[in-house]
Design a protein around this motif. Structure first.
Motif, mmCIF file in Angstrom:
data_model
loop_
_atom_site.group_PDB
_atom_site.id
_atom_site.type_symbol
_atom_site.label_atom_id
_atom_site.label_comp_id
_atom_site.label_asym_id
_atom_site.label_seq_id
_atom_site.Cartn_x
_atom_site.Cartn_y
_atom_site.Cartn_z
ATOM 1 N N PRO A 184 0.839 -1.198 0.000
ATOM 2 C CA PRO A 184 0.000 0.000 0.000
ATOM 3 C C PRO A 184 0.872 1.246 0.000
ATOM 4 O O PRO A 184 1.925 1.256 0.627
ATOM 5 C CB PRO A 184 -0.786 -0.106 1.316
ATOM 6 C CG PRO A 184 0.079 -0.943 2.199
ATOM 7 C CD PRO A 184 0.856 -1.857 1.315
ATOM 8 N N PRO A 185 0.438 2.294 -0.719
ATOM 9 C CA PRO A 185 1.256 3.506 -0.768
ATOM 10 C C PRO A 185 1.075 4.364 0.480
ATOM 11 O O PRO A 185 0.177 4.103 1.293
ATOM 12 C CB PRO A 185 0.713 4.217 -1.992
ATOM 13 C CG PRO A 185 -0.684 3.761 -2.104
ATOM 14 C CD PRO A 185 -0.802 2.412 -1.475
ATOM 15 N N LYS A 186 1.890 5.368 0.585
ATOM 16 C CA LYS A 186 1.824 6.294 1.718
ATOM 17 C C LYS A 186 0.485 7.051 1.676
ATOM 18 O O LYS A 186 0.064 7.516 0.611
ATOM 19 C CB LYS A 186 2.966 7.294 1.549
ATOM 20 C CG LYS A 186 3.326 8.051 2.783
ATOM 21 C CD LYS A 186 4.678 8.749 2.540
ATOM 22 C CE LYS A 186 5.028 9.639 3.696
ATOM 23 N NZ LYS A 186 4.259 10.878 3.768
ATOM 24 N N VAL A 187 -0.160 7.164 2.831
ATOM 25 C CA VAL A 187 -1.455 7.840 2.862
ATOM 26 C C VAL A 187 -1.239 9.358 2.875
ATOM 27 O O VAL A 187 -0.435 9.869 3.647
ATOM 28 C CB VAL A 187 -2.242 7.422 4.131
ATOM 29 C CG1 VAL A 187 -3.539 8.216 4.254
ATOM 30 C CG2 VAL A 187 -2.509 5.920 4.106
ATOM 31 N N ASN A 188 -1.950 10.044 1.981
ATOM 32 C CA ASN A 188 -1.926 11.510 2.010
ATOM 33 C C ASN A 188 -3.102 11.957 2.879
ATOM 34 O O ASN A 188 -4.250 11.947 2.446
ATOM 35 C CB ASN A 188 -2.048 12.059 0.583
ATOM 36 C CG ASN A 188 -1.970 13.564 0.551
ATOM 37 O OD1 ASN A 188 -2.232 14.229 1.548
ATOM 38 N ND2 ASN A 188 -1.608 14.106 -0.593
ATOM 39 N N ASP A 189 -2.805 12.375 4.097
ATOM 40 C CA ASP A 189 -3.840 12.689 5.088
ATOM 41 C C ASP A 189 -4.701 13.887 4.735
ATOM 42 O O ASP A 189 -5.756 14.095 5.323
ATOM 43 C CB ASP A 189 -3.190 12.972 6.450
ATOM 44 C CG ASP A 189 -2.874 11.681 7.167
ATOM 45 O OD1 ASP A 189 -3.626 10.710 6.959
ATOM 46 O OD2 ASP A 189 -1.875 11.650 7.910
ATOM 47 N N PHE A 190 -4.248 14.670 3.768
ATOM 48 C CA PHE A 190 -5.028 15.856 3.407
ATOM 49 C C PHE A 190 -6.372 15.443 2.795
ATOM 50 O O PHE A 190 -7.363 16.137 2.923
ATOM 51 C CB PHE A 190 -4.225 16.708 2.425
ATOM 52 C CG PHE A 190 -4.888 18.002 2.109
ATOM 53 C CD1 PHE A 190 -4.867 19.052 3.020
ATOM 54 C CD2 PHE A 190 -5.557 18.177 0.904
ATOM 55 C CE1 PHE A 190 -5.502 20.254 2.737
ATOM 56 C CE2 PHE A 190 -6.192 19.373 0.608
ATOM 57 C CZ PHE A 190 -6.162 20.417 1.521
ATOM 58 N N TYR A 191 -6.362 14.308 2.088
ATOM 59 C CA TYR A 191 -7.574 13.885 1.381
ATOM 60 C C TYR A 191 -8.329 12.841 2.179
ATOM 61 O O TYR A 191 -8.167 11.639 1.976
ATOM 62 C CB TYR A 191 -7.229 13.388 -0.023
ATOM 63 C CG TYR A 191 -6.569 14.459 -0.826
ATOM 64 C CD1 TYR A 191 -7.334 15.459 -1.426
ATOM 65 C CD2 TYR A 191 -5.188 14.532 -0.942
ATOM 66 C CE1 TYR A 191 -6.741 16.487 -2.134
ATOM 67 C CE2 TYR A 191 -4.587 15.558 -1.649
ATOM 68 C CZ TYR A 191 -5.365 16.533 -2.242
ATOM 69 O OH TYR A 191 -4.771 17.556 -2.937
ATOM 70 N N LYS A 192 -9.107 13.373 3.131
ATOM 71 C CA LYS A 192 -9.926 12.493 3.975
ATOM 72 C C LYS A 192 -11.379 12.874 3.747
ATOM 73 O O LYS A 192 -11.669 13.938 3.223
ATOM 74 C CB LYS A 192 -9.611 12.785 5.440
ATOM 75 C CG LYS A 192 -8.309 12.207 5.934
ATOM 76 C CD LYS A 192 -8.291 12.395 7.438
ATOM 77 C CE LYS A 192 -6.935 12.202 8.044
ATOM 78 N NZ LYS A 192 -6.733 13.081 9.195
ATOM 79 N N VAL A 193 -12.280 12.059 4.203
ATOM 80 C CA VAL A 193 -13.697 12.408 4.086
ATOM 81 C C VAL A 193 -14.400 12.048 5.377
ATOM 82 O O VAL A 193 -13.902 11.232 6.161
ATOM 83 C CB VAL A 193 -14.369 11.648 2.921
ATOM 84 C CG1 VAL A 193 -13.854 12.106 1.587
ATOM 85 C CG2 VAL A 193 -14.171 10.173 3.058
ATOM 86 N N SER A 194 -15.572 12.651 5.591
ATOM 87 C CA SER A 194 -16.287 12.358 6.826
ATOM 88 C C SER A 194 -17.228 11.153 6.680
ATOM 89 O O SER A 194 -17.818 10.712 7.641
ATOM 90 C CB SER A 194 -17.053 13.599 7.291
ATOM 91 O OG SER A 194 -17.779 14.095 6.202
ATOM 92 N N ARG A 195 -17.347 10.637 5.475
ATOM 93 C CA ARG A 195 -18.198 9.450 5.275
ATOM 94 C C ARG A 195 -17.390 8.185 5.517
ATOM 95 O O ARG A 195 -16.165 8.191 5.368
ATOM 96 C CB ARG A 195 -18.666 9.375 3.826
ATOM 97 C CG ARG A 195 -19.572 10.469 3.438
ATOM 98 C CD ARG A 195 -19.902 10.309 1.960
ATOM 99 N NE ARG A 195 -20.588 11.514 1.541
ATOM 100 C CZ ARG A 195 -20.915 11.785 0.295
ATOM 101 N NH1 ARG A 195 -20.633 10.945 -0.659
ATOM 102 N NH2 ARG A 195 -21.544 12.882 -0.019
ATOM 103 N N SER A 196 -18.118 7.102 5.799
ATOM 104 C CA SER A 196 -17.358 5.857 5.942
ATOM 105 C C SER A 196 -16.977 5.320 4.553
ATOM 106 O O SER A 196 -17.657 5.574 3.552
ATOM 107 C CB SER A 196 -18.144 4.826 6.747
ATOM 108 O OG SER A 196 -19.390 4.669 6.164
ATOM 109 N N ILE A 197 -15.879 4.586 4.551
ATOM 110 C CA ILE A 197 -15.373 4.039 3.290
ATOM 111 C C ILE A 197 -16.280 2.905 2.824
ATOM 112 O O ILE A 197 -16.735 2.090 3.618
ATOM 113 C CB ILE A 197 -13.923 3.559 3.497
ATOM 114 C CG1 ILE A 197 -13.037 4.787 3.738
ATOM 115 C CG2 ILE A 197 -13.423 2.748 2.309
ATOM 116 C CD1 ILE A 197 -11.585 4.486 3.945
#
Ligand code: MTE
Length: 323
Positions: free
Chosen positions: A59-72
């Motif tokens: 898995p690649p490094k997570v870019n924390d800037f792109y988050k959402v408030s909905r569940s995945i």
């Protein structure tokens, strides 16, 4: 671009998928194009592709800037409830999509650029230098939606690689064409290959993303392996799959769906709850695998990042879809 449920093979409840009326209405359009044709996209249970980039990318490094408030969205839903008309319209799309050979995979980047390139996807990824993971909302024009972790890189990295000239105003993307592997492409009333286009300004936006993976793994074929576009503020048909060619051009490209039904699938295709599709409302959406509808947000919730791109068009809301 419509879906129908076969209850016996699939455990999604009818209430958590796109309404069957969308299936019927899309069918009507296509019937007008070809007498007697029956076309629809189906659901299926689909495995991850056997192909794809080396596992060292994932898995690649997570870019924390792109988050959402909905569940995945559950992985199984996002990787089985898919649209890929090249592989036809039955519930067996995944079996057919698995036939697509994605290694080696040649990509051409050409047009109004100083440094055109034709290279294998693996060599492109070496040049790009590392992938990242971003969680984006994704909204189909047919009012279903999902929230998924994409792996990939910002589209603007491709722009820097090839250095477009000032005459380049748009980018045109093309999917592979191989009717022997993709039987849907034998249906001649579609203007194959699938193509889509955006402006250079849109492509330079931070959100514009080239995905090579999903859920921490290489993309399964049915989600557009080995390389697809993801534009989370636009309706999903703009997010073209399995790209073989990226051309920098001066004229506005016309997408496959736009050329078939321009009054329904406009060039901009920005998500907008206030503008109904000619045949249904866009005010709310059905998340895959979740009971109950939720309100749709302007630009799919990405207005702070993208609305400045459309300040001229917003005087007339319809223009943000159809100009
Ligand atoms: N790209 C190609 N080449 N062929 C397609 O049929 N369908 C589009 C888009 N990209 C499509 C495509 C549509 S209508 C949608 S909604 C999204 O892919 C669906 O992406 P997903 O199947 O990964 O959810």
């Amino acid at each position: 671009m419509s879906f129908i449920i076969k209850k016996n093979i699939w455990d999604l409840k009818a209430s958590v998928i796109t309404d069957e009326k969308f299936f019927n209405s899309r069918r009507k359009i296509l019937k007008n194009l070809v007498k007697g044709s029956v076309l629809y996209a189906g659901l299926s249970s689909i495995p991850q592709s056997a192909f794809g980039q080396p596992s060292s990318y994932y898995p690649p490094k997570v870019n924390d800037f792109y988050k959402v408030s909905r569940s995945i969205t559950e992985e199984n839903f996002a990787t089985t409830y898919t649209n890929f008309y090249e592989f036809g319209s039955s519930k067996n799309i995944w079996r057919r999509a698995a036939q697509l050979k994605t290694k080696p995979w040649s990509l051409t980047i050409d047009g109004l650029v100083k440094k055109p390139l034709t290279l294998d996807i693996d060599d492109l990824l070496k040049k790009i230098g590392g992938l990242e993971e971003r969680i984006y909302r994704f909204r189909c024009v047919e009012a279903w939606s999902m929230t998924v972790p994409w792996a990939g890189f910002p589209l603007k990295k491709i722009i820097s690689l090839v250095e477009p000239s000032s005459d380049a105003k748009y980018i045109k993307f093309e999917t592979f064409f191989d009717p022997n592997v993709a039987p849907g492409q034998k249906q001649k009333w579609y203007p194959w290959p699938y193509q889509e286009g955006i402006t250079i300004k849109e492509a330079e936006n931070d959100l514009s993303f080239m995905a090579t993976g999903i859920y921490g793994k290489a993309l399964p074929n049915q989600n557009g392996a080995p390389l697809r576009l993801v534009l989370p503020w636009k309706y999903g048909f703009k997010s073209i799959k399995s790209i073989v060619k990226i051309s920098f051009v001066s004229e506005k490209p016309i997408g496959l769906w736009e050329s078939l039904a321009p009054a329904e699938y406009g060039f901009w295709a920005n998500v907008n709850p206030k503008i109904s599709h000619p045949r249904w409302s866009q005010a709310s959406e059905q998340q895959l695998g979740v009971e109950g509808r939720i309100p749709t947000k302007i630009y799919n919730g990405y207005a702070p990042q993208v609305s400045s791109l459309y300040s001229d068009l917003e005087k007339n809301l319809k223009d943000t879809l159809f100009k």
